[in-house]
Write a protein that holds these residues in place. Structure first.
Motif, PDB file in Angstrom:
ATOM      1  N   PRO A  45      -9.514  -3.873  -5.756  1.00 54.73           N
ATOM      2  CA  PRO A  45     -10.117  -4.632  -6.325  1.00 54.73           C
ATOM      3  C   PRO A  45      -8.915  -4.284  -7.578  1.00 54.73           C
ATOM      4  O   PRO A  45      -8.423  -2.844  -7.694  1.00 54.73           O
ATOM      5  CB  PRO A  45     -10.955  -3.502  -6.481  1.00 54.73           C
ATOM      6  CG  PRO A  45     -11.713  -3.339  -4.958  1.00 54.73           C
ATOM      7  CD  PRO A  45     -10.815  -2.809  -4.353  1.00 54.73           C
ATOM      8  N   ARG A  46      -9.222  -4.950  -8.476  1.00 56.99           N
ATOM      9  CA  ARG A  46      -8.066  -5.229  -9.349  1.00 56.99           C
ATOM     10  C   ARG A  46      -7.689  -3.672 -10.314  1.00 56.99           C
ATOM     11  O   ARG A  46      -7.180  -3.633 -10.768  1.00 56.99           O
ATOM     12  CB  ARG A  46      -8.537  -6.140 -10.317  1.00 56.99           C
ATOM     13  CG  ARG A  46      -7.250  -8.133  -9.757  1.00 56.99           C
ATOM     14  CD  ARG A  46      -7.598  -8.895 -10.614  1.00 56.99           C
ATOM     15  NE  ARG A  46      -7.216  -8.695 -12.039  1.00 56.99           N
ATOM     16  CZ  ARG A  46      -5.963  -8.965 -12.400  1.00 56.99           C
ATOM     17  NH1 ARG A  46      -5.325  -9.896 -11.601  1.00 56.99           N
ATOM     18  NH2 ARG A  46      -5.672  -9.277 -14.170  1.00 56.99           N
ATOM     19  N   PRO A  47      -8.525  -3.385 -10.798  1.00 57.12           N
ATOM     20  CA  PRO A  47      -8.949  -2.363 -12.001  1.00 57.12           C
ATOM     21  C   PRO A  47      -8.975  -1.019 -11.087  1.00 57.12           C
ATOM     22  O   PRO A  47      -9.132   0.211 -11.939  1.00 57.12           O
ATOM     23  CB  PRO A  47     -10.390  -2.124 -12.370  1.00 57.12           C
ATOM     24  CG  PRO A  47     -11.267  -2.786 -11.768  1.00 57.12           C
ATOM     25  CD  PRO A  47     -10.184  -3.760 -10.603  1.00 57.12           C
ATOM     26  N   PHE A  48      -8.810  -0.863  -9.956  1.00 58.32           N
ATOM     27  CA  PHE A  48      -8.798   0.581  -8.899  1.00 58.32           C
ATOM     28  C   PHE A  48      -6.921   0.914  -8.793  1.00 58.32           C
ATOM     29  O   PHE A  48      -5.992   1.056  -7.874  1.00 58.32           O
ATOM     30  CB  PHE A  48      -9.053   0.507  -7.305  1.00 58.32           C
ATOM     31  CG  PHE A  48      -9.928  -0.153  -7.015  1.00 58.32           C
ATOM     32  CD1 PHE A  48     -10.969  -0.145  -8.121  1.00 58.32           C
ATOM     33  CD2 PHE A  48     -10.624   0.597  -6.066  1.00 58.32           C
ATOM     34  CE1 PHE A  48     -12.305  -0.321  -7.778  1.00 58.32           C
ATOM     35  CE2 PHE A  48     -11.712   0.834  -5.940  1.00 58.32           C
ATOM     36  CZ  PHE A  48     -12.750   0.629  -6.894  1.00 58.32           C
ATOM     37  N   SER A  53      -1.835   4.219  -7.012  1.00 56.86           N
ATOM     38  CA  SER A  53      -0.381   5.184  -7.654  1.00 56.86           C
ATOM     39  C   SER A  53      -0.555   5.761  -6.424  1.00 56.86           C
ATOM     40  O   SER A  53       0.312   6.227  -5.541  1.00 56.86           O
ATOM     41  CB  SER A  53      -0.994   5.366  -9.051  1.00 56.86           C
ATOM     42  OG  SER A  53      -0.656   4.491 -10.006  1.00 56.86           O
ATOM     43  N   PHE A  54      -1.786   6.156  -5.895  1.00 57.04           N
ATOM     44  CA  PHE A  54      -1.988   7.405  -4.425  1.00 57.04           C
ATOM     45  C   PHE A  54      -1.427   7.183  -3.654  1.00 57.04           C
ATOM     46  O   PHE A  54      -1.062   7.026  -3.293  1.00 57.04           O
ATOM     47  CB  PHE A  54      -3.526   7.598  -4.620  1.00 57.04           C
ATOM     48  CG  PHE A  54      -4.032   8.124  -3.391  1.00 57.04           C
ATOM     49  CD1 PHE A  54      -3.473   9.732  -3.301  1.00 57.04           C
ATOM     50  CD2 PHE A  54      -4.107   8.064  -2.111  1.00 57.04           C
ATOM     51  CE1 PHE A  54      -4.031  10.564  -1.775  1.00 57.04           C
ATOM     52  CE2 PHE A  54      -4.948   8.556  -1.351  1.00 57.04           C
ATOM     53  CZ  PHE A  54      -4.634   9.711  -1.069  1.00 57.04           C
ATOM     54  N   VAL A  55      -2.402   5.269  -3.109  1.00 54.99           N
ATOM     55  CA  VAL A  55      -0.958   5.180  -1.806  1.00 54.99           C
ATOM     56  C   VAL A  55       0.208   5.230  -2.374  1.00 54.99           C
ATOM     57  O   VAL A  55       1.130   5.363  -1.133  1.00 54.99           O
ATOM     58  CB  VAL A  55      -1.484   3.562  -1.505  1.00 54.99           C
ATOM     59  CG1 VAL A  55      -0.646   3.110  -0.704  1.00 54.99           C
ATOM     60  CG2 VAL A  55      -3.342   3.442  -1.391  1.00 54.99           C
ATOM     61  N   LEU A  56       1.219   4.339  -3.216  1.00 50.07           N
ATOM     62  CA  LEU A  56       2.450   4.991  -3.380  1.00 50.07           C
ATOM     63  C   LEU A  56       2.428   5.588  -3.322  1.00 50.07           C
ATOM     64  O   LEU A  56       3.770   6.353  -2.352  1.00 50.07           O
ATOM     65  CB  LEU A  56       2.138   4.258  -4.422  1.00 50.07           C
ATOM     66  CG  LEU A  56       2.475   2.267  -4.493  1.00 50.07           C
ATOM     67  CD1 LEU A  56       3.098   1.785  -6.279  1.00 50.07           C
ATOM     68  CD2 LEU A  56       2.984   1.142  -3.691  1.00 50.07           C
ATOM     69  N   GLY A  60       5.693   8.069  -0.456  1.00 46.99           N
ATOM     70  CA  GLY A  60       7.516   8.579  -1.403  1.00 46.99           C
ATOM     71  C   GLY A  60       7.921   7.615  -2.856  1.00 46.99           C
ATOM     72  O   GLY A  60       8.329   8.417  -3.424  1.00 46.99           O
ATOM     73  N   ALA A  61       6.742   7.045  -2.876  1.00 46.90           N
ATOM     74  CA  ALA A  61       6.934   6.711  -4.760  1.00 46.90           C
ATOM     75  C   ALA A  61       7.091   7.762  -5.906  1.00 46.90           C
ATOM     76  O   ALA A  61       5.694   8.460  -4.882  1.00 46.90           O
ATOM     77  CB  ALA A  61       6.083   5.109  -5.185  1.00 46.90           C
TER      78      ALA A  61
END
Length: 190
Positions: A45-48, A53-56, A60-61
């Motif tokens: 969902p757009r507001p997540f 950020s957690f997935v990135l 390694g981001a």
């Protein structure tokens, strides 16, 4: 200032006619990322923003606090991303991160913007891959559908107009536009 040119990592193919420019491990890592992108990122969902950020970060981001990356951003390799606090990247932006992309604090990348860090050396047989990092300063804004070539740096507060093509570094606190993009007037710092 332009960063140094980097050829594809040692041990990988330097002749694009004979095979891929990246190692098998790099290509497998990207396959895993593409699956995660499909299952965990693209349809969130757009507001997540915190979730994305957690997935990135899991891939390694380097992601600062309060970052807004929207779900339809296309990311080639998240491990080559450095995202400053409170930056925003809109749906439809493409981060073709074969090399490093650094986006500063409170910088904005608008919809359809295309940041490309890879190209090929046309002066050598086999056209080996070249990567050059892209650096975007704090408070900069890359407007809709702008294109940034490999190796460019945007100074702090630089504003790149819609559909501009950036082929060289642009100075801080200026409004720039065109094909090729060039400074038009000063932007007031805040």
């Amino acid at each position: 200032m332009n960063m140094a040119t980097t050829y594809a990592p040692t041990g990988t193919n330097q002749d694009t006619f004979k095979g891929p420019s990246f190692s098998l491990s790099n290509r497998l890592r990207r396959v895993v990322w593409e699956v995660a992108d499909l299952l965990l990122f693209r349809y969130s969902p757009r507001p997540f923003h915190a979730w994305r950020s957690f997935v990135l970060r899991a891939f390694g981001a380097q992601v600062g606090q309060g970052v807004h990356v929207y779900p339809k951003v296309k990311i080639w390799a998240p491990w080559n991303l450095h995202l400053g606090d409170e930056c925003g990247i809109a749906n439809g932006a493409t981060l073709y991160s074969q090399g490093e992309i650094t986006i500063g604090r409170r910088a904005v990348i608008s919809q359809g913007a295309h940041l490309v860090t890879g190209t090929h050396d046309h002066t050598k047989p086999g056209f080996p891959l070249l990567t050059k990092p892209i650096r975007i300063g704090d408070h900069a804004w890359v407007a809709a559908e702008a294109f940034l070539h490999p190796g460019v740096t945007l100074g702090e507060g630089c504003l790149v107009g819609a559909r501009s093509v950036v082929v060289k570094d642009l100075p801080a606190w200026t409004i720039c536009a065109g094909h090729p993009c060039h400074p038009i007037k000063a932007r007031t710092p805040f």
